[in-house]
Write an enzyme that holds these catalytic residues in place. Structure first.
Site, mmCIF file in Angstrom:
data_model
loop_
_atom_site.group_PDB
_atom_site.id
_atom_site.type_symbol
_atom_site.label_atom_id
_atom_site.label_comp_id
_atom_site.label_asym_id
_atom_site.label_seq_id
_atom_site.Cartn_x
_atom_site.Cartn_y
_atom_site.Cartn_z
ATOM 1 N N TYR A 64 1.147 -1.028 -0.084
ATOM 2 C CA TYR A 64 -0.600 -0.343 -0.150
ATOM 3 C C TYR A 64 1.097 1.240 0.075
ATOM 4 O O TYR A 64 2.177 1.453 0.324
ATOM 5 C CB TYR A 64 -0.767 0.170 1.059
ATOM 6 C CG TYR A 64 -0.261 0.191 2.763
ATOM 7 C CD1 TYR A 64 -0.080 1.622 3.077
ATOM 8 C CD2 TYR A 64 0.232 -1.057 3.193
ATOM 9 C CE1 TYR A 64 0.917 1.758 3.847
ATOM 10 C CE2 TYR A 64 0.829 -1.383 4.912
ATOM 11 C CZ TYR A 64 1.157 0.496 4.550
ATOM 12 O OH TYR A 64 1.906 0.676 5.934
ATOM 13 N N PHE A 74 2.027 9.615 3.366
ATOM 14 C CA PHE A 74 2.931 9.925 4.937
ATOM 15 C C PHE A 74 2.935 8.321 5.296
ATOM 16 O O PHE A 74 3.488 7.949 6.045
ATOM 17 C CB PHE A 74 1.884 10.435 5.595
ATOM 18 C CG PHE A 74 0.231 9.251 5.531
ATOM 19 C CD1 PHE A 74 0.014 8.410 6.021
ATOM 20 C CD2 PHE A 74 -0.699 9.629 4.975
ATOM 21 C CE1 PHE A 74 -1.257 7.356 5.480
ATOM 22 C CE2 PHE A 74 -2.238 9.277 4.334
ATOM 23 C CZ PHE A 74 -2.144 7.956 4.813
ATOM 24 N N ASP A 75 2.956 7.532 3.853
ATOM 25 C CA ASP A 75 3.149 5.940 4.479
ATOM 26 C C ASP A 75 3.273 4.827 3.098
ATOM 27 O O ASP A 75 2.498 5.483 2.245
ATOM 28 C CB ASP A 75 2.435 4.868 5.743
ATOM 29 C CG ASP A 75 3.250 4.136 5.904
ATOM 30 O OD1 ASP A 75 4.272 3.728 5.685
ATOM 31 O OD2 ASP A 75 1.935 3.267 7.209
ATOM 32 N N ILE A 94 -7.441 0.213 10.534
ATOM 33 C CA ILE A 94 -8.639 2.220 10.918
ATOM 34 C C ILE A 94 -9.529 0.388 9.765
ATOM 35 O O ILE A 94 -9.299 -0.293 9.060
ATOM 36 C CB ILE A 94 -8.070 3.141 9.463
ATOM 37 C CG1 ILE A 94 -7.876 2.684 8.628
ATOM 38 C CG2 ILE A 94 -7.593 3.185 10.601
ATOM 39 C CD1 ILE A 94 -7.435 3.487 6.855
ATOM 40 N N TYR A 120 -9.182 8.203 10.736
ATOM 41 C CA TYR A 120 -8.686 8.460 12.631
ATOM 42 C C TYR A 120 -9.423 9.580 12.910
ATOM 43 O O TYR A 120 -9.058 10.029 14.015
ATOM 44 C CB TYR A 120 -7.008 8.745 11.466
ATOM 45 C CG TYR A 120 -5.512 7.595 11.674
ATOM 46 C CD1 TYR A 120 -5.494 6.873 13.042
ATOM 47 C CD2 TYR A 120 -6.034 7.765 10.109
ATOM 48 C CE1 TYR A 120 -4.536 5.293 12.546
ATOM 49 C CE2 TYR A 120 -4.799 6.814 10.465
ATOM 50 C CZ TYR A 120 -4.373 5.620 10.882
ATOM 51 O OH TYR A 120 -3.563 4.998 10.673
ATOM 52 N N PHE A 137 -5.584 5.174 0.122
ATOM 53 C CA PHE A 137 -4.905 4.484 -0.345
ATOM 54 C C PHE A 137 -4.606 3.442 -1.360
ATOM 55 O O PHE A 137 -5.566 3.612 -1.728
ATOM 56 C CB PHE A 137 -5.080 3.400 0.768
ATOM 57 C CG PHE A 137 -4.719 3.693 2.971
ATOM 58 C CD1 PHE A 137 -3.265 3.857 2.732
ATOM 59 C CD2 PHE A 137 -5.382 4.422 3.196
ATOM 60 C CE1 PHE A 137 -3.096 4.431 4.214
ATOM 61 C CE2 PHE A 137 -5.699 5.325 4.556
ATOM 62 C CZ PHE A 137 -3.904 4.798 4.854
#
Length: 569
Positions: A64, A74-75, A94, A120, A137
C-alpha cells in the site's frame, strides 16, 4: 507511523460505523464507486483474478501507499520493500481498510478514498495525519490465508495452508485418512502421526479433529488453533506412550492434513445396509429398476468365510436384473446406488440378507441371522427403458407389465414391493395428452386398477392416509367405483373419520346394494359408532359428575365457613 496505522486506538473505532460490506462491488478499470453508506470510495486500478474475496478472520497480505488528498505521502509498504500482513475484520487496522479490502480479489489493485470517520477521526495521527483528514490508499491485495471460526464460538480457528481439491467434505460415516501434528502454544510437541485412519463420527485424538475434518476438502492442509473446550478442557491429558501430556485449559496448535477418505452411506433408512466406496465410479448414471447389471462379487461372513465368488480367480462375472428379487434385497438396493466402475464394500444385516432361515450358497452355508459383507465391482449395466424414451403404446405395455408384477408381489404378501410396481405402472401413463382415444381408455383402466391395488397394499401396511388419497384419485376418474368407495371407507374407519366412512359406504350400497363386502364393512362401522358413542357417554357422564361434585363441595365449604370461624373464636 506504522504502529499508529496498524493498530488504531480503541476510542477511534465507534460502533455506529461498523458496517459489514456484504454485497460484491463490481467495477471496471478506472471506475469509482461508493462502498456502503459512510463515504468510503473505491476506484479500480487493476483487475484481480478469480471471484473469491477475503472474509473477516482471514490473514491478508498487501502492498500500500497512503497519501493525504493533496498528494502528501505519509506511509508506504512499497518503500519499505516488505508487504504488510494483518487479520481482516478484527480492528487491527482502520475501518476503511477492513471494509474496503473485503471487496478485493487476489492480485487486484485499487485506490480507496477513506473519510475521517473510517480513518483516524477528529484526533488524526500526529504529526503526519491532521485531524478530520480524508485519506487515500493505493492498495494491492497480494494474497490471503483463509482463517475460519468453524464452530462460530471462537473454539476452533482453521487456517488453510494448502488448498484441497473439488468441493466435497467428509461426512460423519466416512472413513478418513489423515496426517497430523499437535503442539502446545509454546511449541512443545504433544503428538505426531501419519496415515491414521478412522471414521469422522468416531473421531480421533480430540473433538476438534472431527469438527475440522467436516469442513475440509481432499488434500487440504490446515493449522487449527484449538481452545480447551474442543481439546482436553479443564482436566488436560496425562502423557501416555508416545503422546505427550496436555496441561489443564491448554490451547493446542494442530496441523492437520486430509489425505483422502472413503465415502460411507446408509443405503436403507434403518441403517441396516451400509456402503463404503473403495473406488469411485465414473459419470453420474446408476442402474434403475429393471436394469441388467454385471458385477464382480465376493461375499463373506463376519468370520471371513467366503460363501460366493464371482469374477475373481478365473470365475465369470455375475449378471442379474436389478429389483427383480434375483439377489438378496440389500445387494439389490446397494447396486442401484453405484456408478459404472465403482467398487464398494457392503455390510448387510440379516433382514436384508438371508434372514432367520439362512441359506446354502455355492461355497458355504450362510447361517441364520448372519450379517454378511460383499465386495462389489459394478462392471457395466444396461438401464431399463425410461418412460420418456417410450412411445404411447410402449408406455401402456410397460404399465401393464408392472401391474402384473405388482399383483404377483401382492399375492406373495410382499406389499412394499407391490407398491413400487403399482407406482411405476401409474407413472408410465400419468400424462396421456398424446394418447389416441383407445389408448386413453386403456390408460384410464390401468390407472384405476393400479391405484386401487396400491390402496389395498397401503391398507395392509396401515398407511391409511395414503390409501385414502389413492382411492380419491380413482373416484376422480370414476365417481361410482364401488371398490374405491369401499377401500376409502376402510381407511376412514381406521383413522376414526366415521362420518366420512358412513357417507362412502352408503354411496357404495346405493350403487351395489347386494355387495357382501360393503355390507360387512357397514356392520363393522356401526359397531365402531356404538363403541364411540358409549365412550363419549361415559366421558361426558364422568365430566358432569365431577362438575356436580365440585359444585357441591364449594356450597358445603361456604356453609361451613361461619362455623369454622365460630369454633375458632
Amino acid at each position: 507511523m506504522d504502529e499508529d496505522f496498524d493498530i488504531p486506538a480503541a476510542d477511534e473505532m465507534n460502533d455506529e460505523f461498523m458496517d459489514d460490506i456484504e454485497s460484491p462491488v463490481t467495477l471496471k478499470v478506472g471506475e469509482e464507486k461508493e462502498i456502503g453508506n459512510q463515504g468510503l470510495k473505491k476506484k479500480l486500478l487493476k483487475e484481480g483474478g478469480g471471484w473469491e474475496t477475503p472474509e473477516s478472520g482471514d490473514e491478508v497480505e498487501v502492498h500500500y501507499t497512503g497519501t493525504l488528498l493533496d498528494g502528501t505521502q505519509f506511509d508506504s509498504s512499497r518503500d519499505r520493500g516488505t508487504p504488510f500482513k494483518f487479520t481482516l475484520g478484527q480492528g487491527q487496522v482502520i475501518k476503511g481498510w477492513d471494509q474496503g479490502i473485503k471487496t478485493m480479489k487476489k492480485g487486484e489493485n485499487a485506490l480507496f478514498t477513506i473519510p475521517a470517520d473510517l480513518a483516524y477521526g477528529e484526533s488524526g495521527s500526529p504529526p503526519t495525519i491532521p485531524p478530520n483528514a480524508t485519506l487515500q490508499f493505493d492498495v494491492e491485495l497480494l494474497s490471503w490465508v483463509s482463517v475460519k471460526d468453524i464452530c462460530k464460538d471462537g473454539g476452533i480457528f482453521k487456517k488453510i495452508i494448502k488448498e484441497g481439491e473439488k468441493w466435497e467434505n467428509p461426512k460423519d460415516l466416512d472413513e478418513v485418512l489423515v496426517n497430523y501434528e499437535v503442539k502446545l502454544e509454546d511449541g512443545t510437541l504433544v503428538a505426531k502421526a501419519d496415515g491414521v485412519e478412522f471414521t469422522v463420527q468416531d473421531g480421533h485424538f480430540c473433538p476438534a479433529v472431527s469438527a475440522a475434518l467436516k469442513t475440509m476438502k481432499k488434500g487440504e492442509k490446515v493449522v487449527l488453533t484449538v481452545k480447551p473446550q474442543y481439546g482436553f478442557g479443564e482436566k488436560g491429558k496425562p502423557a501416555s506412550g508416545d503422546l505427550g501430556s496436555v496441561p489443564p485449559n491448554a490451547t493446542l496448535q494442530i496441523t492437520l492434513e486430509l489425505v483422502s477418505w472413503k465415502v460411507v452411506t446408509n443405503v436403507t433408512d434403518d441403517k441396516k445396509v451400509i456402503k463404503k466406496i473403495l473406488k469411485e465410479g465414473e459419470g453420474y448414471e446408476r442402474p434403475n429398476e429393471g436394469a441388467v447389471v454385471q458385477v464382480n462379487l465376493l461375499g463373506k461372513l463376519q468370520d471371513g468365510t467366503v460363501f460366493i465368488k464371482k469374477g475373481h480367480d478365473d470365475t465369470e462375472p455375475f449378471d442379474f436384473k436389478a429389483d427383480e428379487e434375483q439377489v438378496i434385497d440389500g445387494l439389490d438396493r446397494a447396486v442401484m446406488t453405484m456408478k459404472k466402475g465403482e467398487v464398494a464394500l457392503l455390510t448387510i444385516e440379516p433382514e436384508y440378507a438371508f434372514g432367520s432361515a439362512g441359506s446354502k450358497q455355492e461355497l458355504a452355508v450362510v447361517p441364520p441371522n448372519a450379517v454378511v459383507t460383499y465386495e462389489v465391482e459394478l462392471i457395466s449395466f444396461i438401464k431399463d427403458k425410461e418412460s420418456w424414451d417410450m412411445n404411447t403404446q410402449e408406455k401402456i405395455e410397460a404399465a401393464g407389465k408392472k401391474k402384473e408384477e405388482g399383483n404377483a408381489f401382492f399375492k406373495a404378501g410382499k406389499y412394499l414391493k407391490a407398491v413400487k410396481r403399482y407406482e411405476k405402472a401409474a407413472k408410465f401413463i400419468e400424462y396421456d395428452t398424446n394418447f389416441e382415444e383407445e389408448e386413453k381408455k386403456q390408460a384410464k383402466a390401468l390407472k384405476v386398477t393400479c391405484n386401487l391395488n396400491n390402496a389395498a397394499c397401503q391398507l395392509k401396511l396401515k398407511d391409511y392416509k395414503q390409501a385414502e388419497k389413492l382411492c380419491t384419485k380413482v373416484l376422480e376418474l370414476e365417481s361410482t367405483n364401488v371398490k374405491a368407495l369401499y377401500r376409502r371407507a376402510q381407511a376412514y374407519i381406521n383413522v376414526a373419520d366415521l362420518d366420512l366412512a358412513e357417507i362412502d359406504i352408503k354411496k357404495a350400497l346405493e350403487i351395489d346394494p347386494n355387495n357382501k363386502d360393503v355390507k360387512l364393512e357397514y356392520k363393522v362401522l356401526k359397531e365402531k359408532i356404538k363403541e364411540y358413542n358409549k365412550k363419549d357417554a361415559k366421558f361426558y357422564g364422568n365430566m358432569f359428575a365431577k362438575m356436580t361434585k365440585s359444585s357441591s363441595n364449594k356450597t358445603a365449604t361456604k356453609d361451613a365457613e361461619p362455623m369454622s370461624v365460630d369454633s375458632t373464636a
